[in-house]
Design a protein around this motif. Structure first.
Motif, mmCIF file in Angstrom:
data_model
loop_
_atom_site.group_PDB
_atom_site.id
_atom_site.type_symbol
_atom_site.label_atom_id
_atom_site.label_comp_id
_atom_site.label_asym_id
_atom_site.label_seq_id
_atom_site.Cartn_x
_atom_site.Cartn_y
_atom_site.Cartn_z
ATOM 1 N N SER A 1 74.857 22.026 50.433
ATOM 2 C CA SER A 1 76.105 21.689 50.353
ATOM 3 C C SER A 1 76.538 20.925 51.465
ATOM 4 O O SER A 1 76.294 21.228 52.507
ATOM 5 C CB SER A 1 77.015 22.901 50.199
ATOM 6 O OG SER A 1 78.439 22.480 50.264
ATOM 7 N N PRO A 2 77.055 19.463 51.303
ATOM 8 C CA PRO A 2 77.343 18.813 52.452
ATOM 9 C C PRO A 2 78.885 19.201 52.896
ATOM 10 O O PRO A 2 79.512 18.117 53.466
ATOM 11 C CB PRO A 2 77.601 17.382 51.704
ATOM 12 C CG PRO A 2 77.850 17.672 50.369
ATOM 13 C CD PRO A 2 77.150 19.037 49.916
ATOM 14 N N THR A 3 79.321 20.400 52.704
ATOM 15 C CA THR A 3 80.787 20.684 53.376
ATOM 16 C C THR A 3 81.101 20.201 54.394
ATOM 17 O O THR A 3 82.113 19.378 54.728
ATOM 18 C CB THR A 3 81.035 22.135 52.913
ATOM 19 O OG1 THR A 3 80.766 22.443 51.478
ATOM 20 C CG2 THR A 3 82.368 22.462 53.315
ATOM 21 N N VAL B 1 78.212 14.492 47.577
ATOM 22 C CA VAL B 1 79.260 14.406 48.553
ATOM 23 C C VAL B 1 80.253 15.416 48.280
ATOM 24 O O VAL B 1 80.346 16.061 47.250
ATOM 25 C CB VAL B 1 80.449 13.207 48.130
ATOM 26 C CG1 VAL B 1 81.784 13.162 48.782
ATOM 27 C CG2 VAL B 1 79.754 11.787 48.550
ATOM 28 N N ASP B 2 80.805 16.141 49.239
ATOM 29 C CA ASP B 2 81.605 17.282 49.022
ATOM 30 C C ASP B 2 83.103 16.880 49.483
ATOM 31 O O ASP B 2 83.259 16.659 50.595
ATOM 32 C CB ASP B 2 81.332 18.504 49.761
ATOM 33 C CG ASP B 2 82.020 20.010 49.306
ATOM 34 O OD1 ASP B 2 83.152 19.675 48.950
ATOM 35 O OD2 ASP B 2 81.382 20.773 49.595
ATOM 36 N N ALA B 3 84.100 16.814 48.582
ATOM 37 C CA ALA B 3 85.200 16.173 48.659
ATOM 38 C C ALA B 3 86.421 17.415 48.829
ATOM 39 O O ALA B 3 87.590 17.002 49.089
ATOM 40 C CB ALA B 3 85.907 15.069 47.749
ATOM 41 N N TYR B 4 86.057 18.391 49.121
ATOM 42 C CA TYR B 4 86.703 19.676 49.082
ATOM 43 C C TYR B 4 87.741 19.547 50.237
ATOM 44 O O TYR B 4 89.120 19.777 50.041
ATOM 45 C CB TYR B 4 86.004 20.865 49.415
ATOM 46 C CG TYR B 4 86.976 22.130 49.326
ATOM 47 C CD1 TYR B 4 87.380 22.618 48.026
ATOM 48 C CD2 TYR B 4 86.953 23.045 50.486
ATOM 49 C CE1 TYR B 4 88.196 23.823 48.298
ATOM 50 C CE2 TYR B 4 87.662 23.881 50.500
ATOM 51 C CZ TYR B 4 88.225 24.516 49.254
ATOM 52 O OH TYR B 4 89.062 25.671 49.506
ATOM 53 N N ARG B 5 87.071 19.256 51.578
ATOM 54 C CA ARG B 5 88.166 19.076 52.769
ATOM 55 C C ARG B 5 88.972 17.848 52.621
ATOM 56 O O ARG B 5 89.753 17.698 53.881
ATOM 57 C CB ARG B 5 87.397 19.141 53.926
ATOM 58 C CG ARG B 5 86.844 20.517 53.955
ATOM 59 C CD ARG B 5 86.122 21.196 55.233
ATOM 60 N NE ARG B 5 85.050 19.896 55.686
ATOM 61 C CZ ARG B 5 84.775 19.414 56.784
ATOM 62 N NH1 ARG B 5 85.718 19.783 57.788
ATOM 63 N NH2 ARG B 5 83.960 18.638 56.797
ATOM 64 N N LEU B 6 88.535 16.605 51.830
ATOM 65 C CA LEU B 6 89.363 15.599 51.940
ATOM 66 C C LEU B 6 90.648 15.641 51.027
ATOM 67 O O LEU B 6 90.581 16.104 49.988
ATOM 68 C CB LEU B 6 88.656 14.529 51.324
ATOM 69 C CG LEU B 6 87.351 14.221 52.397
ATOM 70 C CD1 LEU B 6 86.473 13.172 51.504
ATOM 71 C CD2 LEU B 6 87.337 13.925 53.708
ATOM 72 N N SER B 7 92.041 15.402 51.587
ATOM 73 C CA SER B 7 93.046 15.612 50.863
ATOM 74 C C SER B 7 93.651 14.353 50.232
ATOM 75 O O SER B 7 94.460 14.438 49.139
ATOM 76 C CB SER B 7 94.364 16.009 51.927
ATOM 77 O OG SER B 7 94.465 14.953 52.982
#
Length: 177
Positions: free
Chosen positions: A76-78, A97-103
């Motif tokens: 996971s690239p978190t 790409v892990d876009a979880y933290r990008l708003s």
């Protein structure tokens, strides 16, 4: 004996999109599904993954990496947001790409240069809804549903949908085999 993912139903339409529903019952089946999906992918493909935390997005991407024959363990690239896995052969690299933290939307994603990477890579974006659709109208959307709450249920119901001309003639039913 290795279990395989089983189809629930296969639906296709002539509108430049088709979809298949698949049930997987173990992490190994999810990886195997990723290996089968890799056979359909080529440079320039965008794959958007969505599902709850722990649904299996990274496990599916591990299978994609194995199927594409890329270097390095797919994790996971978190915390790094994006990780590039070069090909060990003639295939395309995998950009995970892990876009979880990008708003934000694509504006916030621009620093990742995905528009530059996309033509020569397979780009897989976890949590990309509302953030990367502007990169291309032609993409594969994978939605993973799992039981939520206090459960050890490994069953995942997946809907894999191809959007755009790139996927209009693709036989997604092969993923349910």
């Amino acid at each position: 004996m290795e279990e395989t993912a089983t189809p629930r139903e296969s639906v296709s339409s002539g509108s430049g999109s088709g979809s298949v529903n698949v049930t997987v019952t173990s992490p190994e089946q999810m990886r195997e599904l990723g290996r089968r999906l890799a056979k359909l992918l080529r440079a320039g493909d965008l794959v958007m993954l969505s599902g709850e935390l722990g649904a299996g997005k990274t496990t599916l991407t591990r299978g994609l990496g194995e199927g594409l024959g890329v270097r390095g363990a797919v994790t996971s690239p978190t915390f790094v947001i994006a990780r590039v896995h070069p090909s060990l052969g003639d295939g395309p690299p995998l950009v995970h790409v892990d876009a979880y933290r990008l708003s934000g939307g694509l504006d916030e994603m621009e620093d990742l240069d995905l528009d530059v990477s996309l033509p020569e890579s397979v780009v897989v974006v976890e949590w990309g809804e509302g953030k990367v659709e502007e990169l291309t109208e032609e993409r594969l959307q994978v939605v993973i549903h799992r039981a939520v709450g206090d459960t050890t249920d490994e069953v995942r119901q997946m809907t894999i949908t191809g959007l755009g001309e790139r996927w209009a003639a693709a036989d997604l039913s092969a993923l349910a085999a």
